[in-house]
Design a protein around this motif. Structure first.
Motif, short mmCIF file in Angstrom:
data_model
loop_
_atom_site.label_atom_id
_atom_site.label_comp_id
_atom_site.label_asym_id
_atom_site.label_seq_id
_atom_site.Cartn_x
_atom_site.Cartn_y
_atom_site.Cartn_z
N GLN A 220 39.49 48.75 45.05
CA GLN A 220 38.29 47.92 45.05
C GLN A 220 37.82 47.74 43.62
O GLN A 220 37.53 48.73 42.94
N MET A 221 37.77 46.52 43.17
CA MET A 221 37.41 46.22 41.78
C MET A 221 36.11 45.44 41.75
O MET A 221 36.04 44.31 42.25
N ASN A 222 35.09 46.04 41.19
CA ASN A 222 33.77 45.42 41.07
C ASN A 222 33.43 45.19 39.61
O ASN A 222 34.06 45.78 38.72
N SER A 223 32.44 44.37 39.39
CA SER A 223 31.97 44.08 38.02
C SER A 223 33.14 43.71 37.11
O SER A 223 33.27 44.23 36.00
N LEU A 224 33.96 42.83 37.59
CA LEU A 224 35.17 42.48 36.85
C LEU A 224 34.84 41.79 35.53
O LEU A 224 33.86 41.03 35.42
N ARG A 225 35.68 42.07 34.55
CA ARG A 225 35.52 41.53 33.20
C ARG A 225 36.77 40.74 32.81
O ARG A 225 37.85 40.98 33.36
N PRO A 226 36.66 39.85 31.86
CA PRO A 226 37.86 39.10 31.43
C PRO A 226 39.00 40.02 30.99
O PRO A 226 40.17 39.69 31.22
N GLU A 227 38.68 41.15 30.42
CA GLU A 227 39.73 42.08 29.97
C GLU A 227 40.43 42.78 31.13
O GLU A 227 41.41 43.50 30.91
N ASP A 228 39.96 42.58 32.35
CA ASP A 228 40.66 43.13 33.51
C ASP A 228 41.80 42.20 33.96
O ASP A 228 42.56 42.54 34.87
N THR A 229 41.90 41.06 33.36
CA THR A 229 42.94 40.10 33.70
C THR A 229 44.33 40.66 33.46
O THR A 229 44.58 41.30 32.43
N GLY A 230 45.23 40.41 34.40
CA GLY A 230 46.61 40.86 34.25
C GLY A 230 47.31 40.89 35.59
O GLY A 230 46.72 40.58 36.62
#
Length: 124
Positions: free
Chosen positions: A82-92
């Motif tokens: 579960q991924m919350n508060s996603l940020r651009p640096e989480d891209t991949g």
């Protein structure tokens, strides 16, 4: 032969949420720890999180601690991220990998069995 299949990736805006799934076949699911890794374009594969075979021990990288939660449902042969508060640096591309019983840290070269990955894009 271990077979892992990731799903649940997609595109979200910063601050959004996604839930990734790692489903398995070909082995006794309950004996294996499952780790999540991610790889951004042009970068090395980095460890994100891991859960041991019984689900009682979890690990998170500092970059996702407090935002991501790993869990497992052994009856469904599935591990969730579960991924919350996603940020651009989480891209991949997010991959899951298996290890017998216990997590082998968050170092990719310690894991031999991998899924094909699912793309996560965080962008406004």
């Amino acid at each position: 032969q271990l077979q892992l299949v990731e799903s649940g990736g997609g595109s979200v805006q910063p601050g959004g949420s996604l839930r990734l799934s790692c489903a398995a076949s070909g082995f006794t699911w309950g004996y294996f720890a499952i780790a999540w890794f991610r790889q951004a374009p042009g970068k090395e594969r980095d460890g994100v999180s891991c859960i041991n075979s019984r689900g009682g021990i979890t690990y998170y990288s500092d970059s996702v601690k407090g935002r991501f939660t790993i869990s497992r449902d052994n009856a469904k042969n599935t591990v969730y991220l579960q991924m919350n508060s996603l940020r651009p640096e989480d891209t991949g591309v997010y991959y899951c990998a298996a290890a017998f019983r216990n997590c082998l840290g968050l170092t990719p070269n310690k894991y031999n069995d991998w899924g094909q990955g699912t793309q996560v894009t965080v962008s406004s």
